[in-house]
Motif scaffolding. Structure first.
Motif, short mmCIF file in Angstrom:
data_model
loop_
_atom_site.label_atom_id
_atom_site.label_comp_id
_atom_site.label_asym_id
_atom_site.label_seq_id
_atom_site.Cartn_x
_atom_site.Cartn_y
_atom_site.Cartn_z
N GLN A 247 -15.95 83.75 169.86
CA GLN A 247 -16.85 84.77 169.14
C GLN A 247 -17.11 84.52 168.05
O GLN A 247 -18.10 84.96 167.53
CB GLN A 247 -16.19 86.19 169.81
N THR A 248 -16.11 84.44 167.14
CA THR A 248 -16.24 84.55 165.62
C THR A 248 -17.19 83.02 165.29
O THR A 248 -18.16 83.30 164.64
CB THR A 248 -14.86 84.34 165.07
N ALA A 249 -16.89 82.21 166.06
CA ALA A 249 -17.68 80.95 165.80
C ALA A 249 -19.24 80.99 166.28
O ALA A 249 -20.16 80.74 165.41
CB ALA A 249 -17.21 79.69 166.49
N LEU A 250 -19.19 81.78 167.30
CA LEU A 250 -20.77 82.16 167.80
C LEU A 250 -21.75 82.72 166.68
O LEU A 250 -22.82 82.76 166.42
CB LEU A 250 -20.91 82.74 168.99
N ARG A 251 -20.95 84.19 166.24
CA ARG A 251 -21.33 85.01 165.15
C ARG A 251 -21.60 84.37 163.83
O ARG A 251 -22.63 84.53 163.18
CB ARG A 251 -20.35 86.18 165.07
N GLU A 252 -20.71 83.37 163.48
CA GLU A 252 -21.05 82.79 162.17
C GLU A 252 -22.07 82.02 162.03
O GLU A 252 -22.84 81.75 161.20
CB GLU A 252 -19.78 82.15 161.63
N PHE A 262 -25.14 84.04 174.30
CA PHE A 262 -24.26 82.91 173.95
C PHE A 262 -22.81 83.34 174.31
O PHE A 262 -22.22 82.57 175.35
CB PHE A 262 -24.20 82.93 172.34
N ILE A 263 -22.56 84.65 174.39
CA ILE A 263 -21.16 85.03 174.86
C ILE A 263 -21.06 84.74 176.21
O ILE A 263 -20.11 84.23 176.79
CB ILE A 263 -21.10 86.58 174.35
N ARG A 264 -21.95 85.25 176.80
CA ARG A 264 -22.08 85.31 178.50
C ARG A 264 -21.95 83.62 178.81
O ARG A 264 -21.35 83.47 179.69
CB ARG A 264 -23.56 85.45 178.92
N ARG A 265 -22.53 82.83 178.04
CA ARG A 265 -22.53 81.44 178.46
C ARG A 265 -21.27 80.88 178.25
O ARG A 265 -20.57 79.98 179.11
CB ARG A 265 -23.58 80.57 177.65
N LYS A 364 -30.15 75.88 170.27
CA LYS A 364 -29.50 76.91 169.06
C LYS A 364 -28.03 76.86 169.22
O LYS A 364 -27.29 77.24 168.40
CB LYS A 364 -30.13 78.15 169.06
N GLU A 365 -27.30 76.90 170.41
CA GLU A 365 -26.10 77.04 170.86
C GLU A 365 -25.15 75.69 170.67
O GLU A 365 -24.11 75.85 170.21
CB GLU A 365 -25.71 77.36 172.21
N ALA A 366 -26.04 74.70 170.46
CA ALA A 366 -25.35 73.38 170.32
C ALA A 366 -24.48 73.26 169.12
O ALA A 366 -24.80 73.68 168.11
CB ALA A 366 -26.42 72.16 170.39
N GLY A 367 -23.35 72.84 169.21
CA GLY A 367 -22.47 72.60 168.09
C GLY A 367 -21.65 73.77 167.64
O GLY A 367 -20.89 73.66 166.66
N GLU A 372 -13.34 71.68 172.39
CA GLU A 372 -11.80 71.46 172.34
C GLU A 372 -11.35 73.31 171.97
O GLU A 372 -10.48 73.58 172.74
CB GLU A 372 -11.44 70.86 170.85
N LEU A 373 -12.20 73.84 171.43
CA LEU A 373 -12.10 75.11 171.21
C LEU A 373 -12.09 75.86 172.86
O LEU A 373 -11.24 76.71 172.99
CB LEU A 373 -13.29 75.67 170.37
N LEU A 374 -13.05 75.44 173.52
CA LEU A 374 -13.09 76.02 174.97
C LEU A 374 -11.46 75.93 175.49
O LEU A 374 -11.06 76.40 176.38
CB LEU A 374 -14.20 75.47 175.54
N GLU A 375 -11.31 74.38 175.39
CA GLU A 375 -9.98 74.01 176.16
C GLU A 375 -9.00 74.79 175.68
O GLU A 375 -8.13 75.00 176.48
CB GLU A 375 -9.82 72.50 175.91
#
Ligand code: ATP
Ligand code: MG
Length: 389
Positions: A247-252, A262-265, A364-367, A372-375
């Protein structure tokens, strides 16, 4: 002393060739629910199941009333195929009813066993007359009796009962496979999970925890919700997935208006990962159309685009009032409205994108979040085994 419980099931009986399979599943679920109680056995004859117990009938009835596929359960007495014996059992039953303060009754007989020489209306008359002779303070009321004494004349014996506890109906858990339920602490998702279960889908709930944005109180809420669901399913395995880093990575890195989507995905991807581990075949969410900005058709499409599994949304056509009504009936409402934030309400964008374009979102979500973060989130997931309260 042997106690008998007569079980009726609806839909399960209608499934043509699959009927045996459904019945077997239902019987196994009933056995599971009765574990630890003095169960003698469960037997079937056409369209009925018979549970025999050495005691603890009240508790057994309570547990059975939470078994999907079961329509009703009645404590019953059986009698030989003989009118005098049927009368004795009927009188005993109505003595109990009278002792509980009931004053009016009627007798209703069904006679699937046509070899029994006395027709139903005559059984009604004879047994009714005997009850009037033997049990004081009772009168007959054929139109709106307080108690309906039921007699079923079957192949081997007759069954007599007057009490009935409703079950949830639906299909036995497991006949439709297994799914992952995205379970937040909100009002909707527990109801969605219950509805999926009622159609025979087993559920493995996952909860995304964003500590310290959301407190451990929020997690306790989810555990308590699982306790309620476990009344219907037996032990539940809850995955608690740490969501803070993602969540932090998405927000930043991402624009504010797309945060919700994004969060939902990300949740979908992670739930998909759990589904793989658990050999589940679908994802369940508490989404319904139009409730919040992300729940438009294009929002739902952009959300589910990241997983191969079918995403089922049992609440899709229900409005909030209807969902609340069901949550109250289920007993999850009071837990859900406890005032602790969930991760989505912490970062609600001021102007969320209402009609997101799938490709644009993906770009926009890419990268923002590495695989690894998901795993890592899945590897660090905690699993809790939760039983009913
Ligand atoms: P709910 O009452 O289920 O929270 P809601 O109307 O608040 O529903 P959202 O918060 O937009 O809906 O979430 C939509 C769906 O996404 C939820 O029903 C649930 O299935 C899933 N979801 C949301 N947050 C979480 C979470 N923290 N953990 C697991 N699933 C979640
Ligand atoms: Mg929510």
């Amino acid at each position: 002393m042997e106690h008998l419980i007569l079980v009726r099931y609806g839909e399960v009986g209608l499934k043509g060739k699959n009927r045996r399979y459904f019945e077997n599943k239902l019987m196994r679920r009933m056995e599971q629910a009765l574990k630890g109680l003095p169960l003698r056995g469960i037997h079937r004859t056409y369209g009925r199941l018979y549970v025999t117990m050495d005691g603890e009938v009240e508790e057994a009835l309570h547990r059975l009333s939470h078994v999907f596929g079961l329509v009703a359960a009645s404590p019953a007495q059986s009698a030989a195929l003989d009118l005098e014996e049927i009368k004795v059992a009927a009188v005993q039953n109505m003595q109990r009813a009278a002792a509980e303060g009931y004053t009016t009754f009627k007798v209703e007989t069904r006679r699937p066993n046509k070899a029994f020489p006395i027709k139903s209306p005559e059984v009604n008359r004879e047994v009714g007359a005997e009850i009037l002779r033997q049990v004081p303070n009772l009168t007959v009321d054929v139109h709106s009796p307080e108690v309906t004494l039921r007699i079923e004349v079957r192949e081997e014996r007759a069954y007599i009962y007057w009490q009935e506890l409703s079950g949830p109906g639906g299909l036995p858990l497991g006949v439709s496979g297994r799914s992952v339920l995205l379970l937040s602490g909100g009002i909707d998702s527990p109801v969605a999970g219950w509805m999926a279960m009622s159609r025979g889908l087993e559920i493995v709930p996952v909860y995304f925890h964003s500590f310290p944005f959301t407190s451990d109180r929020a997690q306790e809420k989810v555990i308590d919700l699982c306790r309620v669901l476990a009344r219907y399913s037996g032990m539940i395995k809850l995955y608690v997935i740490p969501f803070t880093k993602i969540q932090t990575a998405l927000r930043e890195g991402g624009p504010e208006e797309l945060q919700t989507i994004f969060i939902r995905r990300m949740m979908m991807r992670l739930a998909g990962g759990v589904a793989e581990k658990e050999r589940a075949e679908a994802l369940i969410t508490g989404e319904s159309l139009g409730q919040v900005a992300s729940q438009t058709v294009s929002g739902l499409a952009a959300t589910e685009a990241v997983v191969d599994l079918p995403v089922l949304r049992p609440l899709i056509g229900l409005d909030k009032q209807e969902i609340i009504k069901r949550a109250k009936e289920l007993g999850t409402y009071d837990i859900s409205i406890r005032p602790y934030d969930d991760c989505c309400t912490v970062f609600v964008p001021r102007h969320p994108e209402i009609h997101p374009n799938r490709e644009a979102v993906a770009k926009k979500e890419a990268g923002l979040v590495t695989p690894e973060l998901l795993e890592q989130a899945i590897a660090e997931a905690e699993t809790l085994l939760i039983t009913s309260d």
